[in-house]
Scaffold this active site. Structure first.
Site, PDB file in Angstrom:
ATOM      1  N   ASP A 446       0.861  -1.176   0.000  1.00  0.00           N
ATOM      2  CA  ASP A 446       0.000   0.000   0.000  1.00  0.00           C
ATOM      3  C   ASP A 446       0.903   1.234   0.000  1.00  0.00           C
ATOM      4  OD1 ASP A 446      -1.722   2.114   0.605  1.00  0.00           O
ATOM      5  OD2 ASP A 446      -2.935   0.933   1.990  1.00  0.00           O
ATOM      6  N   HIS A 447       0.834   1.999  -1.090  1.00  0.00           N
ATOM      7  CA  HIS A 447       1.755   3.142  -1.223  1.00  0.00           C
ATOM      8  C   HIS A 447       1.433   4.263  -0.244  1.00  0.00           C
ATOM      9  CE1 HIS A 447       5.126   4.756  -3.261  1.00  0.00           C
ATOM     10  NE2 HIS A 447       4.899   4.162  -4.417  1.00  0.00           N
TER      11      HIS A 447
END
Length: 476
Positions: A446-447
């Protein structure tokens, strides 16, 4: 005089709102004991047997195998106590002996248990009754009718009533309109699904008890099947034999475990801005180290357990990846313990059992726990608690014979490590070309939780441990 008690589908916990009947374990007319399993159901989490809290004679079953029921819907009715000798007069709510949805009184024939391991059922509120033709008392909104002889099954044993599907056996149904201004309680899951699809629930007619709106109702209301050439469109959007394409296309309902997987993966794609990086690693030394460990004696250690131990060591170095995102609070929540999920393929679909507190276990204990959970998954015996609460997932897709993948993150987690097959490949080793055992590792993250530097550092550490297992000794 016998008392006919209704047993409804209990709340199975973990936010579950419905279940599919897989197999009936009793027939109408069977004598059941208190807490005897009467039906096997499949929820979005697992397959479970549901025990009945009453002992007596089964007088009716509601729902055929394959039917999906919401929590609180009737499952069966049981006549308990002394058999009735019959009566000639009207039988109203006061003298039917029927207890709608409540447990047996203390000292009576009911245990109070609903599902072993999932707690007990709280007494349900009594539903209003209306007088039905023929002197019978009927519950509103499709409640079962009580006959003048409570000790018998309904005299119209094969009839199907107005308020229930054709899966109801041995019962007559009657329906009354819902009072103006009242509305059935709708689960948060259904409300969220309707909100995501832009559906106003005020315009949806619920198919559940007392007009309860279920997830299936929302999906039907928002379905938009493609028109079939040469045929009129089906107005309701509900699949039917007449509306199927002429080429024999099969429609498979997204429900039960498959439906839960679809919902979770769809939500992950909608909410998580994910990215993937990958690297090839020489696993020759790792395989040799595992052979040496297993040569030292029993119990044997699986390769997945060794990779799980490497994963927990990597998360200790990069704790920001053992996290979730609270979108409402706009906060990243870093979690103190590693509850490691691992993907397991079963006959009923993909499941992700969770190894609790994996960061506290060595390779031997990880191997034992993974083996136990895998066996339970294949037997359909995992509990909801063993399928929820994961903080990080390890996905060994190499068992399918593929090298790489860009998996979808297991919402609400923040990352997933993927492992491809290990195969002999040409590799430069100590300055010379050699055939080595090579594996591709992929890391999807998850950026919002981290940037490429953290993700790359995590993956590089995992690859270093695979190529040189002695690196792992620094953290043991």
């Amino acid at each position: 005089m016998a008392v006919v008690r209704e047993f409804t589908l209990p709340d199975l916990g973990e936010g579950l709102t419905e279940a599919e009947i897989v197999r009936w374990l009793v027939q109408v007319g069977d004598v059941v004991a208190v807490d005897q399993p009467v039906v096997e159901v499949e929820t979005a989490k697992a397959m479970v047997e549901v025990p009945c809290p009453y002992g007596g004679v089964v007088t009716a079953r509601f729902g055929e195998e394959g039917t999906e029921l919401p929590v609180g819907a009737p499952l069966l009715t049981v006549a308990v106590g002394e058999p009735a000798t019959g009566s000639d007069g009207d039988s109203g709510p006061e003298d039917t002996g029927r207890d709608s949805g409540t447990l047996a009184p203390p000292g009576g024939e009911g245990s109070g248990n609903v599902l072993v391991g999932y707690g007990t059922q709280a007494p349900a509120a009594r539903r209003p009754r209306v007088r039905a033709p023929g002197g019978r008392a009927a519950r509103t909104q499709g409640g079962p009718v009580a006959t003048g002889e409570a000790g018998k099954a309904s005299e119209a044993g094969e009839a199907v009533g107005a308020g229930r599907s054709a899966g109801a056996v041995g019962s007559v149904r009657a329906a009354a309109p819902v009072e103006a201004g009242t509305r059935a309680v709708i689960s948060p899951l259904v409300r969220r699904l309707a909100r995501e699809r832009g559906l106003d629930l005020a315009h949806v007619c619920g198919s559940g008890p007392d007009g309860l709106i279920t997830r299936a109702d929302v999906e039907r209301a928002t379905a938009s099947p493609a028109p079939v050439p040469g045929r009129a469109a089906v107005a309701s959007g509900t699949p039917s034999a007449a509306g199927r394409p002429e080429d024999g296309a099969e429609r498979i309902p997204l429900r039960g475990m498959r439906g839960a997987v679809a919902e979770k993966l769809g939500r992950s794609r909608r909410e998580i801005p994910d990215a993937t990086c990958w690297v090839d690693a020489d696993a020759t030394e790792l395989l040799a180290a595992r052979r040496a460990m297993n040569a030292a004696g029993d119990p044997k250690i699986s390769l997945l357990a060794v990779l799980a131990r490497i994963t927990t060591a990597a998360l200790a170095r990069y704790p920001e990846l053992n996290a979730t995102v609270d979108t409402e609070a706009r906060e990243i929540v870093r979690l103190p313990g590693v509850h490691l999920g691992f993907a397991a393929q079963t006959d009923r679909g993909l499941v992700v059992p969770v190894v609790r507190n994996a960061h506290t276990l060595n390779a031997v204990r990880l191997s034992e726990e993974i083996a136990r959970l895998t066996e339970a998954a294949r037997a359909g015996a995992l509990t909801p608690a063993e399928l929820t609460g994961g903080t990080f997932t390890l996905n060994n897709y190499g068992v399918f014979g593929v090298d790489g993948s860009t998996p979808i993150i297991n919402h609400p987690e923040a990352a997933m490590l993927g492992v491809g097959r290990i195969v002999p490949k040409p590799w430069v080793w100590e300055g010379e070309l050699a055939v080595r055992q090579v594996v591709q590792l992929s890391f999807t993250f998850d950026h919002r939780v981290c940037d490429g530097g953290t993700a790359g550092g995590f993956l590089r550490y995992v690859a270093d441990c695979v190529e040189r297992p002695a690196v792992l000794l620094r953290s043991v």
